[in-house]
Motif scaffolding. Sequence first.
Motif, mmCIF file in Angstrom:
data_model
loop_
_atom_site.group_PDB
_atom_site.id
_atom_site.type_symbol
_atom_site.label_atom_id
_atom_site.label_comp_id
_atom_site.label_asym_id
_atom_site.label_seq_id
_atom_site.Cartn_x
_atom_site.Cartn_y
_atom_site.Cartn_z
ATOM 1 N N SER A 61 -10.899 5.856 -10.499
ATOM 2 C CA SER A 61 -9.955 5.769 -11.616
ATOM 3 C C SER A 61 -8.566 6.244 -11.206
ATOM 4 O O SER A 61 -7.583 5.862 -11.805
ATOM 5 C CB SER A 61 -10.451 6.613 -12.787
ATOM 6 N N LEU A 62 -8.501 7.083 -10.180
ATOM 7 C CA LEU A 62 -7.214 7.658 -9.762
ATOM 8 C C LEU A 62 -6.591 6.763 -8.701
ATOM 9 O O LEU A 62 -7.225 6.459 -7.696
ATOM 10 C CB LEU A 62 -7.447 9.068 -9.221
ATOM 11 N N TRP A 63 -5.356 6.350 -8.967
ATOM 12 C CA TRP A 63 -4.613 5.526 -8.005
ATOM 13 C C TRP A 63 -3.276 6.186 -7.724
ATOM 14 O O TRP A 63 -2.814 7.027 -8.474
ATOM 15 C CB TRP A 63 -4.320 4.143 -8.591
ATOM 16 N N LEU A 64 -2.659 5.736 -6.646
ATOM 17 C CA LEU A 64 -1.268 6.093 -6.424
ATOM 18 C C LEU A 64 -0.454 4.829 -6.675
ATOM 19 O O LEU A 64 -0.640 3.818 -6.000
ATOM 20 C CB LEU A 64 -1.054 6.598 -4.996
ATOM 21 N N GLY A 109 -1.052 -0.606 -7.268
ATOM 22 C CA GLY A 109 -0.809 0.546 -6.432
ATOM 23 C C GLY A 109 -1.883 0.737 -5.387
ATOM 24 O O GLY A 109 -2.709 -0.140 -5.141
ATOM 25 N N TRP A 110 -1.845 1.896 -4.814
ATOM 26 C CA TRP A 110 -2.746 2.208 -3.708
ATOM 27 C C TRP A 110 -4.039 2.767 -4.270
ATOM 28 O O TRP A 110 -4.045 3.742 -4.997
ATOM 29 C CB TRP A 110 -2.083 3.238 -2.799
ATOM 30 N N GLN A 111 -5.137 2.133 -3.947
ATOM 31 C CA GLN A 111 -6.416 2.590 -4.461
ATOM 32 C C GLN A 111 -7.386 2.764 -3.310
ATOM 33 O O GLN A 111 -7.107 2.415 -2.180
ATOM 34 C CB GLN A 111 -6.976 1.585 -5.460
ATOM 35 N N ARG A 115 0.822 -1.208 0.000
ATOM 36 C CA ARG A 115 0.000 0.000 0.000
ATOM 37 C C ARG A 115 0.860 1.265 0.000
ATOM 38 O O ARG A 115 0.462 2.291 0.520
ATOM 39 C CB ARG A 115 -0.944 -0.026 1.210
ATOM 40 N N TYR A 116 2.042 1.170 -0.602
ATOM 41 C CA TYR A 116 2.896 2.348 -0.700
ATOM 42 C C TYR A 116 2.266 3.370 -1.645
ATOM 43 O O TYR A 116 1.656 3.008 -2.649
ATOM 44 C CB TYR A 116 4.276 1.950 -1.219
#
Lengths: 585, 170, 167
Positions: free
Chosen positions: A101-104, A131-133, A35-36
């Motif tokens: 739709s936006l993730w890190l 990635g982190w969602q 979860r970085y």
Amino acid sequence: MAWNDILKPLSGWKFLFKKPHTIRYPKEDKIPSERYRGIHTNMIDKCIGCGSCEKICMNQAITMKEMDVEVKEGTTNLRPVVDHGRCCYCGLCVDICPTGSLWLSRDYRHLSEDIDTFIIDPNVKEKEREGWQKAPEFSLIPPERGKMEEIPPEKRVKSFMEVFVGYTEPIAKEEAQRCLGCGLCVDACATHMHIPDYLKAIREGNNEEAVRIMFKNNPLSEICGTVCTHFCENVCPVGIIGEPVAIQWEKEFATRTIEDYKKIIDTTIKEKKERVAVVGAGPAGLSFAFYLRLKGYKIDVFEKYEKPGGMMLLGIPSYRLPRKVIEKEIKFITSTGVKIHTGTQIGKKKTFKELLKKYSAVFVATGNTKPYTMGIPGEEGKDTLQAISFLYDVNTGKKIDLKGKKVLVVGGGNVAMDAIRTSRRLGADVYLSYRRREVDMPADELERKEAKEEGIEFMIQTLPIEVIREKGKIKAVKYVPTDMDFSEKGKRPKPVPRMNDVRTLEVDIIIEAIGQGPDLTYLEQEFGESLKIEKGKPVVDKNLMCSIKGLFFGGDMANKQNDIVSAVADGRRAAEGVHNYLQNK
Amino acid sequence: MSILNKFRGKSLWMLHYCTGCGAIEMPPVMTSRYDMERFGIIPMATPRQADILLITGYLAVKTLKRVIRTYEQMHSPKWVVGFGACTVNGGMYWDSYATIKKLELYLPVDLYIAGCMPRPEAIMDAFIELRKGISSGKYEGWKKYIENYDWYKKNQAKLFDVKKWSVNYE
Amino acid sequence: MSDFITRLKNITGLNIHKEKLYQASLKVDKEKIRKTLLDLKKEGFLQFTTLTCIDWIEEKTFQLVYHLWHREEKLHLKVKIDIDRDAPIVETVSDIYIVAQTYEREVKEMFGVDFKGNKRLIPFILEDWNEIPPMRRDFNTREYVKDMYETEDRTEEIFKPRWKKYD
């Protein structure tokens, strides 16, 4: 010197073959935790461009940029671009994103000599990313809308009282807080009501200001708060998280707190000389009259029936739209100086040509009055009713007794829903026949749900093919089930009847609600070829003027949507159009 | 000169200016976990012997004065590494009255590392990149500072008295 | 705890409100602050935790809050005074609690409140500051930042309603 001093340090050799503690970067990599939170990625097709991420960012790191993407219903061409010289990776943008739709991503390495390269376009097309969602169980916005009190089905089928009680102030305020302020609803609304603005006013407890904002775009706000096709709620991005913001009910709440609109809305008028006539006192005609009256023109409205209101009054049953609501709105519109002449039909004694001579411009909004028929054997005759005439009879107070009778309603629109629920309230056993699937029904989901609760049997994917009559009276209906044909893409599926599987249903009355069109015969008689008509509707330009100068069309008879809010929008647009036309004349 | 540059890239002494929160990422880089000595980089206590000035995070006006004095005390050739979002564009202090936003207005920054804060791997990446760049003669911020001395001083003078805080300022 | 507050009320004659467990507050006049703190120190409030200031710009007052801590009774007492915003002068308490010297320096720097009698009221952490004190609410931070550091503030652009085109 003891032996120990020599031997003890040798114990250090035991680490010789151990794996070293050092991570030998870049030869071996250390993968960050699952979860970085690293640099953003955004699915360009899934993103709807609502701009919530831009608004929530404390560092103003996100800018919405116009991009070359396909703009569908309820989306914009704006997509986020992130400045990683400002981003602090808090993830608020990800948490607020309604579509997810936006993730890190887990990618965090970016080196550069140039600070402009830190403005990174995160938009990607690939489906595979990690990635982190947003956690599915967590949402910054409550997914459920405020609950509204409802009369139970057993009780409501016995009377014509309104089904919904309405919001109370604390719930309305709480509900208004769920708005993201993106404004996608404004694009979707036919008359472009400034929804985020009035929700903000309701949130702040300023209902008067909210109503003032509503009346800038819609003089029938209370009616639209009660019955509306609410395109706004269909595109609301909160609807992707859970239930959309109850925009319609909020509007109803705010307008019902105001006793008299005249007191809060500024209706000072600078009088002008020109006179404008309106044919039809339905939603389009009334909204046109109101906005043009505010510009100073003298308005005469001609209405065929005894009371103004058009289809709102005659077509919609009173359990959905109480009569006092219509009266309140019309009273306000007439208080500005609009004159309504009821019981005056144009085209018979008075002609359109006379009106065009007497008035500077004429706006015609007579609606869809001609019902379509199925065209099957045995259809014509006694006990086959048209839904709009049936509703007209009920709404004008004509006594119709359906107690114990079996009624078959054909159709899937809101008129069909009104017909089934009205006949249920008159005591009949009701069946509904619709030829497509239930999801294809044009009727509101809420209406369908309520109709089922009231004990109406839905016969989905069925098509009546013959009416069997005995001594002129209807005895039964022959019908066949249908299959769906999905071959045409982008359109509703086509029903294909299974002709070898004929079934019969015993009924007493058939009500047809398969749509209606405008009745243009009297116009055609008067103007003949000079009035251009296409697909049964008059051809109009962007000002809603037709091929004859000074004659404007609007409402159901000119637009495709066939609902109140589109008619109101037409009226407002035509008011602008007439004003421009008369100014440039 | 290119041979000189090659040698310079092999042995770098770093002065880390740690008043920002990013300094917390330095211990793993310096110590045995990532062990930056593998690349010939060791921390140095004084500006006179240092080659790299690592700015970890935000700089207040008050600390900027000290950083500029430190930078001017370092011997050429010297390189500045901006660390984290704060040195790029202000980061989360973008509307603070006390901190500077763009470090490149006041010092010639050779390399920026993105992140808030960057992880040790990103710092290692930056060092590898810096070594390569120094060997090939790509990074010459110190020359830029001398050439554009007046421009840098003009920007600095907006915030404080440069005469007092510069070394050898006429 | 309540016993202690009642006893304190009786001895000092002060109107103390209990707010939470371990927390109480008290409002006094500006002139009485020294006497109040002297009395409280005698009753065992030996620790001066901090001094804070609140800018009530609408009421044109600064509110100074002296935070005291009683070790034995475990009571956190907040003593509040209101002072005029246009002439912010108050008597120092640095001779009663020596640590107050530094806190008063900070408040002087961030809010511009003057403390009469404080011997060390020299500049604290701001250097070369020519504006009005930065923590005052009439100090426009965004404007200052824009001028000084060449950064952009897009607040208006971000919150501008997109639907204005339909007006």
